[in-house]
Structure formats: structure tokens, C-alpha cells
Design a protein around this motif. Structure first.
Motif, PDB file in Angstrom:
ATOM      1  N   PHE A 129     -23.291  -5.615   4.676  1.00 53.19           N
ATOM      2  CA  PHE A 129     -24.272  -6.616   4.241  1.00 53.19           C
ATOM      3  C   PHE A 129     -24.124  -7.943   5.004  1.00 53.19           C
ATOM      4  CE2 PHE A 129     -25.637  -4.043   0.629  1.00 53.19           C
ATOM      5  CZ  PHE A 129     -26.974  -4.411   0.557  1.00 53.19           C
ATOM      6  N   ASP A 130     -23.792  -7.820   6.278  1.00 52.41           N
ATOM      7  CA  ASP A 130     -23.706  -8.996   7.146  1.00 52.41           C
ATOM      8  C   ASP A 130     -24.985  -9.062   7.978  1.00 52.41           C
ATOM      9  OD1 ASP A 130     -23.156 -10.969   8.968  1.00 52.41           O
ATOM     10  OD2 ASP A 130     -21.305 -10.082   9.728  1.00 52.41           O
ATOM     11  N   THR A 131     -25.831 -10.052   7.710  1.00 54.63           N
ATOM     12  CA  THR A 131     -27.122 -10.142   8.398  1.00 54.63           C
ATOM     13  C   THR A 131     -26.978 -10.374   9.897  1.00 54.63           C
ATOM     14  OG1 THR A 131     -27.243 -12.507   7.898  1.00 54.63           O
ATOM     15  CG2 THR A 131     -28.354 -11.003   6.372  1.00 54.63           C
ATOM     16  N   SER A 132     -25.852 -10.941  10.316  1.00 61.57           N
ATOM     17  CA  SER A 132     -25.672 -11.242  11.737  1.00 61.57           C
ATOM     18  C   SER A 132     -24.829 -10.189  12.460  1.00 61.57           C
ATOM     19  CB  SER A 132     -25.005 -12.617  11.905  1.00 61.57           C
ATOM     20  OG  SER A 132     -23.722 -12.632  11.301  1.00 61.57           O
ATOM     21  N   ALA A 133     -24.538  -9.068  11.796  1.00 63.00           N
ATOM     22  CA  ALA A 133     -23.706  -8.025  12.418  1.00 63.00           C
ATOM     23  C   ALA A 133     -24.354  -7.524  13.706  1.00 63.00           C
ATOM     24  CB  ALA A 133     -23.526  -6.864  11.442  1.00 63.00           C
ATOM     25  N   TYR A 134     -23.514  -7.304  14.714  1.00 61.49           N
ATOM     26  CA  TYR A 134     -24.002  -6.848  16.017  1.00 61.49           C
ATOM     27  C   TYR A 134     -22.997  -5.852  16.586  1.00 61.49           C
ATOM     28  CZ  TYR A 134     -26.271  -7.103  20.601  1.00 61.49           C
ATOM     29  OH  TYR A 134     -26.956  -6.802  21.748  1.00 61.49           O
ATOM     30  N   SER A 135     -23.468  -4.683  16.999  1.00 64.10           N
ATOM     31  CA  SER A 135     -22.563  -3.646  17.487  1.00 64.10           C
ATOM     32  C   SER A 135     -22.546  -3.608  19.009  1.00 64.10           C
ATOM     33  CB  SER A 135     -22.991  -2.273  16.953  1.00 64.10           C
ATOM     34  OG  SER A 135     -24.062  -1.757  17.729  1.00 64.10           O
ATOM     35  N   HIS A 136     -21.536  -2.919  19.560  1.00 66.16           N
ATOM     36  CA  HIS A 136     -21.426  -2.800  21.011  1.00 66.16           C
ATOM     37  C   HIS A 136     -22.559  -1.963  21.594  1.00 66.16           C
ATOM     38  CE1 HIS A 136     -19.568   0.953  19.645  1.00 66.16           C
ATOM     39  NE2 HIS A 136     -19.752   1.419  20.860  1.00 66.16           N
ATOM     40  N   LYS A 137     -23.286  -1.249  20.731  1.00 64.88           N
ATOM     41  CA  LYS A 137     -24.437  -0.467  21.191  1.00 64.88           C
ATOM     42  C   LYS A 137     -25.746  -1.228  20.974  1.00 64.88           C
ATOM     43  CE  LYS A 137     -22.228   4.026  20.568  1.00 64.88           C
ATOM     44  NZ  LYS A 137     -22.276   5.349  19.889  1.00 64.88           N
ATOM     45  N   HIS A 138     -25.627  -2.522  20.759  1.00 60.71           N
ATOM     46  CA  HIS A 138     -26.776  -3.436  20.662  1.00 60.71           C
ATOM     47  C   HIS A 138     -27.592  -3.266  19.388  1.00 60.71           C
ATOM     48  CE1 HIS A 138     -25.723  -4.306  24.763  1.00 60.71           C
ATOM     49  NE2 HIS A 138     -25.971  -3.069  25.134  1.00 60.71           N
ATOM     50  N   TRP A 160     -36.661 -16.362  20.683  1.00 59.80           N
ATOM     51  CA  TRP A 160     -36.630 -17.265  19.541  1.00 59.80           C
ATOM     52  C   TRP A 160     -36.426 -16.558  18.216  1.00 59.80           C
ATOM     53  CZ3 TRP A 160     -36.443 -22.352  20.457  1.00 59.80           C
ATOM     54  CH2 TRP A 160     -36.844 -22.789  21.718  1.00 59.80           C
ATOM     55  N   TYR A 161     -36.684 -15.256  18.189  1.00 62.19           N
ATOM     56  CA  TYR A 161     -36.682 -14.541  16.908  1.00 62.19           C
ATOM     57  C   TYR A 161     -36.245 -13.098  17.112  1.00 62.19           C
ATOM     58  CZ  TYR A 161     -38.469 -12.243  12.705  1.00 62.19           C
ATOM     59  OH  TYR A 161     -38.586 -11.492  11.551  1.00 62.19           O
ATOM     60  N   ASP A 162     -35.359 -12.622  16.241  1.00 60.94           N
ATOM     61  CA  ASP A 162     -34.919 -11.229  16.264  1.00 60.94           C
ATOM     62  C   ASP A 162     -35.133 -10.653  14.873  1.00 60.94           C
ATOM     63  OD1 ASP A 162     -33.664  -8.773  16.390  1.00 60.94           O
ATOM     64  OD2 ASP A 162     -31.937  -9.500  17.536  1.00 60.94           O
ATOM     65  N   GLY A 163     -36.229  -9.909  14.712  1.00 66.83           N
ATOM     66  CA  GLY A 163     -36.602  -9.379  13.408  1.00 66.83           C
ATOM     67  C   GLY A 163     -35.621  -8.387  12.835  1.00 66.83           C
ATOM     68  N   ARG A 164     -34.676  -7.889  13.633  1.00 67.62           N
ATOM     69  CA  ARG A 164     -33.662  -6.970  13.118  1.00 67.62           C
ATOM     70  C   ARG A 164     -32.748  -7.680  12.130  1.00 67.62           C
ATOM     71  NH1 ARG A 164     -30.814  -4.899  18.325  1.00 67.62           N
ATOM     72  NH2 ARG A 164     -31.018  -7.123  18.789  1.00 67.62           N
ATOM     73  N   GLN A 165     -32.708  -9.015  12.203  1.00 70.33           N
ATOM     74  CA  GLN A 165     -31.878  -9.781  11.289  1.00 70.33           C
ATOM     75  C   GLN A 165     -32.689 -10.403  10.158  1.00 70.33           C
ATOM     76  OE1 GLN A 165     -29.475 -12.538  13.528  1.00 70.33           O
ATOM     77  NE2 GLN A 165     -28.501 -10.922  14.702  1.00 70.33           N
ATOM     78  N   ASP A 166     -33.967 -10.083  10.108  1.00 70.14           N
ATOM     79  CA  ASP A 166     -34.834 -10.576   9.035  1.00 70.14           C
ATOM     80  C   ASP A 166     -34.894  -9.538   7.919  1.00 70.14           C
ATOM     81  OD1 ASP A 166     -37.131 -12.473   8.126  1.00 70.14           O
ATOM     82  OD2 ASP A 166     -38.032 -10.475   8.081  1.00 70.14           O
ATOM     83  N   ILE A 167     -34.650  -9.943   6.680  1.00 65.74           N
ATOM     84  CA  ILE A 167     -34.584  -8.988   5.570  1.00 65.74           C
ATOM     85  C   ILE A 167     -35.897  -8.228   5.389  1.00 65.74           C
ATOM     86  CG2 ILE A 167     -35.177 -10.774   3.872  1.00 65.74           C
ATOM     87  CD1 ILE A 167     -32.909  -7.704   3.329  1.00 65.74           C
ATOM     88  N   VAL A 168     -37.017  -8.886   5.608  1.00 66.03           N
ATOM     89  CA  VAL A 168     -38.319  -8.255   5.394  1.00 66.03           C
ATOM     90  C   VAL A 168     -38.623  -7.257   6.506  1.00 66.03           C
ATOM     91  CG1 VAL A 168     -40.801  -8.654   5.162  1.00 66.03           C
ATOM     92  CG2 VAL A 168     -39.173 -10.259   4.128  1.00 66.03           C
ATOM     93  N   ASP A 169     -38.638  -7.732   7.744  1.00 69.73           N
ATOM     94  CA  ASP A 169     -38.990  -6.869   8.868  1.00 69.73           C
ATOM     95  C   ASP A 169     -38.011  -5.703   9.023  1.00 69.73           C
ATOM     96  OD1 ASP A 169     -41.087  -8.521   9.375  1.00 69.73           O
ATOM     97  OD2 ASP A 169     -40.301  -9.361  11.239  1.00 69.73           O
ATOM     98  N   GLN A 279     -31.249 -21.359   6.499  1.00 69.82           N
ATOM     99  CA  GLN A 279     -30.649 -20.645   7.618  1.00 69.82           C
ATOM    100  C   GLN A 279     -30.082 -19.291   7.209  1.00 69.82           C
ATOM    101  OE1 GLN A 279     -27.715 -22.858   9.779  1.00 69.82           O
ATOM    102  NE2 GLN A 279     -27.976 -21.604  11.609  1.00 69.82           N
ATOM    103  N   THR A 280     -29.369 -19.223   6.084  1.00 67.65           N
ATOM    104  CA  THR A 280     -28.773 -17.946   5.678  1.00 67.65           C
ATOM    105  C   THR A 280     -29.818 -16.938   5.225  1.00 67.65           C
ATOM    106  OG1 THR A 280     -28.413 -18.805   3.446  1.00 67.65           O
ATOM    107  CG2 THR A 280     -26.597 -19.010   4.999  1.00 67.65           C
ATOM    108  N   LEU A 281     -30.991 -17.414   4.796  1.00 69.91           N
ATOM    109  CA  LEU A 281     -32.045 -16.505   4.343  1.00 69.91           C
ATOM    110  C   LEU A 281     -32.951 -16.059   5.483  1.00 69.91           C
ATOM    111  CD1 LEU A 281     -33.135 -18.160   0.970  1.00 69.91           C
ATOM    112  CD2 LEU A 281     -31.485 -16.321   1.346  1.00 69.91           C
ATOM    113  N   ASN A 282     -32.883 -16.757   6.605  1.00 69.90           N
ATOM    114  CA  ASN A 282     -33.757 -16.444   7.736  1.00 69.90           C
ATOM    115  C   ASN A 282     -32.959 -16.324   9.034  1.00 69.90           C
ATOM    116  OD1 ASN A 282     -36.769 -16.930   6.654  1.00 69.90           O
ATOM    117  ND2 ASN A 282     -35.408 -18.449   5.737  1.00 69.90           N
ATOM    118  N   PRO A 283     -31.969 -15.440   9.062  1.00 68.26           N
ATOM    119  CA  PRO A 283     -31.132 -15.318  10.261  1.00 68.26           C
ATOM    120  C   PRO A 283     -31.888 -14.775  11.463  1.00 68.26           C
ATOM    121  CG  PRO A 283     -30.641 -13.546   8.740  1.00 68.26           C
ATOM    122  CD  PRO A 283     -31.550 -14.497   8.010  1.00 68.26           C
TER     123      PRO A 283
END
Length: 423
Positions: A129-138, A160-169, A279-283
Motif C-alpha cells: 500500500f505504498d503509492t510511490s512504490a517503484y520496481s526494477h521492472k518499471h 508532469w503526471y503518472d497515473g499509475r500512482q493515482d488511486i482513481v486511474d 500531496q499524499t492523496l495525489n501522488p
């Protein structure tokens, strides 16, 4: 189109990945008697008959618990993971704290689609449940979506925006993908979830390999990467602990924590106090406090929805969608820079969170670029700023400004950013 997509995924099975992992049951998950049943795989979107749950429950974890449908598993890999969880009693405390703003939203989206409630536990397995998690496989975000999958399901990824970190998208894309995989693997949720982790091509090949040899195609009998063999056991173990109340899942209030408000135009939040709450709600917005080039929504605390709506409505609109960093030079002032870029001083201060008119040489400012196309131009032998400017119908000053060049000297092989207009 879908056939092409399947072929692409078959060739790109390594592109989709999850975070960490451990093993699961010897049969595909079957719903318990008199509880939700998985619909036929002929349906485009997998559905499950809704389990009646106490809507008055005050804990989201208990809301999930009352709807669990996958059969309990005694497989050794599941029990090994259960033991791991039990030996790390603070783990669920960390998870609950991170999940608090988002878990109910995920649960409601799963329920609305009629999918097994266990899918709401997948961000726990994917990213803790880490919204900013990022793996070595991108892969990125709560659901660890790769760029390939994200873009296929309409998730926007820009500077400017990465929807993979947006809860909705991200949640909508992940559940769309899981629904597709459920149909793709004939209604077998173990296979679908494994494919989410490692790619549908790899799971399909493992199934085919066993079929050709007359072997079982149950998940636990497939030859899959270690991470994937441990992936579903993590999910089933978490569900078992919740079902049997073997471990404390710190309470998450079962009432709306966030509101999704329309955001029709890009804005830059103009006070530290304001943007820090968001910020924490819209990473997904990667350059806070700039809410630029994202979706037409913003996530805010539910109890403050009306205040945020009024606040955002009063912010100045952005004059363009493309932006540059301008380095302040000797002789510059806000009024000079604003006039040069067809802005007001007020806009310039808002874009850059400036509280006064004082600026320093060497500092950078965020400025809009009114252009239709961005081009990366590689400098070749014989090039000069004048020659490049003339070729693209732009000015030497613009090229220098866009690329923070203090001199007119170019080197062969350098890359210049050019912003071109159709007019």
C-alpha cells in the motif's frame, strides 16, 4: 485489436511485475457454499454474486472479511506465509496506516464491479500500500502497473503526471486488466492473478506445457517464476489471517475518507499549507505543487471537499500544457521575465510559489511553453544555433533559453530540446 494486444503481452510477459512474494492451494479458488460464486468465463467482466455484509460495520477490514470467497488453502506455501505474517506483528499496523485513505475506495470499486473481494487485498501484496512504490521492472504505484499495461488501459504518463500512482486511474486500470485476465483464463482466478504478476504469456505457456504432458494445470502445479509462485500464497495467507482473526488488522474507519473532485484545468497550488494536504492523496502529480497535464480530477479529504472545490476554483488557470525551466540571469527581474513570456507578474509568482518579487541569479523558474510539438534534436557536424533556428523557424534566444545555454558553442552529438508551433 484484442488479439494484437494478447500477442504483444505474450511477447512482453516479463514487463509486468509485482513487489515482493511467497507460494498457494492445490486447486483454483472456489467460492464457499452459499457464498458468492464466480460467474461463467463467457462474461466480459467477471462477476460474483454479492455477499451480504453489515453496511454499518465501522471497520473496512471487517467489511472485507465478511465477503471473502476464495476457499481456504492448506498448501504449505500458504501456511509458510501465514507464519511469516504472524512473526511480523507490526506489519499490518504499517499497512493499515498507509491504506487508511485508500482502502475503502478500492473495496467499493471491487464491489461495484462484482469481483471477488480478495482483489482489494492485492495492493497489500503488490506494494505494501505504498503509492510511490517503484520496481526494477518499471512497475509503479499501489497496483504496480507497468507502462505497457497502464497505457493500454488509458492511464496517462507524462513528465508532469503518472497515473499509475493515482488511486482513481490505477485502480480502474488494474481491475479492467484483472477482469480481462479472468476471461482470458476461463474463469480461473488463480491463473488470472498469477498472470497479473508475471504476464499472461508466461502463465499461458506454463499451462500449455502441463497440458501437453498430461499434468495438472492447477496453479501450484505450474512451472512459474519464484516470485509468482509466492505471490498468490501471500494473498491467500492475508485472507486466512483476516478470516480466522489470527492477526490484528488495525481498524480503518468504514466511512468515506476521500472525495474525487473535477479539475478541468491545470493549476499550481499557491500556498504551502494548501498543497501539502493534497500531496499524499495525489501522488500521481510528480511535480507538486503543479497539478499539470493530469486527469480531470483531484483527490481531496472527504470532509473538506466543499472547501477544496472553492479553493481550486479561485486559482489562476495555466496558460499552456508544456513547461520549461528558466535560469535567472544578470539583469532579470520578474517584470522583465513576465513580459518576455507574455505573462503577468502575478501568474509568474503563482506558478513558482514566490512570496515576494526577489529573485536570485542562478535560480530557476517554471515557465509555460506555447507549442504544439517537442522535438529532441541531435547536433550534427556543421550545425550552429543560427542554422538550427533558421531551419525550424525559431529564434536563437529561444533555443538557448529552452536548453539553458550560456554560450553559442555546440558540440556534435549534443541533444537540444526544441518546442515547435504549427503556426
Amino acid at each position: 485489436m484484442m488479439h494484437l494486444f494478447r500477442f504483444t503481452l505474450l511477447c512482453s510477459s516479463l514487463l509486468l511485475s509485482a513487489c515482493t512474494t511467497t507460494p498457494v492451494s492445490t486447486a483454483p479458488p472456489q467460492p464457499k457454499t452459499a457464498t458468492p460464486t464466480v460467474a461463467s468465463s463467457t462474461h466480459t467482466t467477471a462477476t460474483v454474486e454479492r455477499v451480504t455484509f453489515d453496511e454499518q460495520t465501522d471497520d473496512v477490514w471487517q467489511r472485507i472479511r465478511s465477503q471473502l470467497t476464495f476457499a481456504p488453502s492448506e498448501h504449505e506455501s500458504v501456511q509458510a506465509r501465514v507464519n511469516w505474517y504472524l512473526s511480523h506483528p507490526n506489519y499490518m499496523h504499517v499497512i493499515s496506516e498507509r491504506a487508511k485513505p485508500f482502502l475503502l475506495y478500492v473495496v467499493e470499486q471491487v464491489e461495484n464491479r462484482g469481483l471477488p473481494i480478495e482483489l482489494a487485498l492485492m495492493p497489500l501484496i503488490e506494494s505494501d500500500f505504498d503509492t510511490s512504490a517503484y520496481s526494477h521492472k518499471h512497475a509503479s504505484g499501489l497496483w504496480q502497473l507497468t507502462p505497457l499495461i497502464a497505457k493500454h488501459y488509458g492511464v496517462k504518463i507524462t513528465p508532469w503526471y503518472d497515473g499509475r500512482q493515482d488511486i482513481v486511474d490505477a485502480t480502474h486500470a488494474a481491475l479492467d486488466f484483472l477482469s480481462y485476465l479472468h476471461k482470458r483464463f476461463d474463469g480461473n482466478w488463480y491463473h488470472a492473478i498469477a498472470a497479473y504478476n508475471t504476464g499472461e504469456g508466461r502463465v499461458a505457456q506454463a499451462i500449455k506445457h502441463n497440458q501437453q504432458r498430461g499434468k495438472s494445470t492447477h496453479f501450484f502445479d505450474l512451472s512459474l517464476p519464484k516470485q509468482t509462485r509466492h505471490y498468490i500464497p501471500k494473498l491467500l495467507a492475508a485472507a486466512q489471517l483476516l478470516r480466522n482473526k489470527q492477526m490484528q488488522f488495525p481498524k480503518i474507519p468504514n466511512h468515506t475518507a476521500i472525495a474525487v473532485l473535477p479539475l478541468k484545468q491545470g493549476v499550481i497550488l499557491n500556498t504551502d499549507k494548501a498543497w501539502r494536504k493534497l500531496q499524499t492523496l495525489n501522488p500521481g502529480y510528480t511535480r507538486f505543487p503543479a497539478l499539470l497535464d493530469g486527469p480531470e480530477h483531484i483527490v481531496v479529504p472527504a470532509l473538506q471537499a466543499s472547501q477544496w472545490q472553492d479553493y481550486v476554483a479561485k486559482l489562476p488557470a495555466m496558460p499552456g500544457k508544456q513547461w520549461q525551466h528558466y535560469t535567472i540571469e544578470k539583469g532579470d527581474s520578474l517584470s522583465v521575465i513576465a513580459q518576455r513570456h507574455a505573462l503577468t507578474v502575478s501568474q509568474l509568482k503563482t506558478f513558482n510559489q514566490l512570496k515576494s518579487n526577489n529573485i536570485k541569479i542562478g535560480d530557476t523558474l517554471l515557465l509555460p511553453i506555447l507549442a504544439d510539438q517537442q522535438l529532441d534534436y541531435t547536433v550534427r557536424a556543421g550545425d550552429s544555433l543560427w542554422r538550427i533556428a533558421r531551419h525550424f523557424n525559431i529564434s536563437v534566444d529561444e533555443i538557448k533559453k529552452w536548453n539553458a545555454l550560456s554560450k553559442d558553442v555546440l558540440r556534435v552529438g549534443d541533444t537540444l530540446k526544441l518546442f515547435l508551433s504549427k503556426t
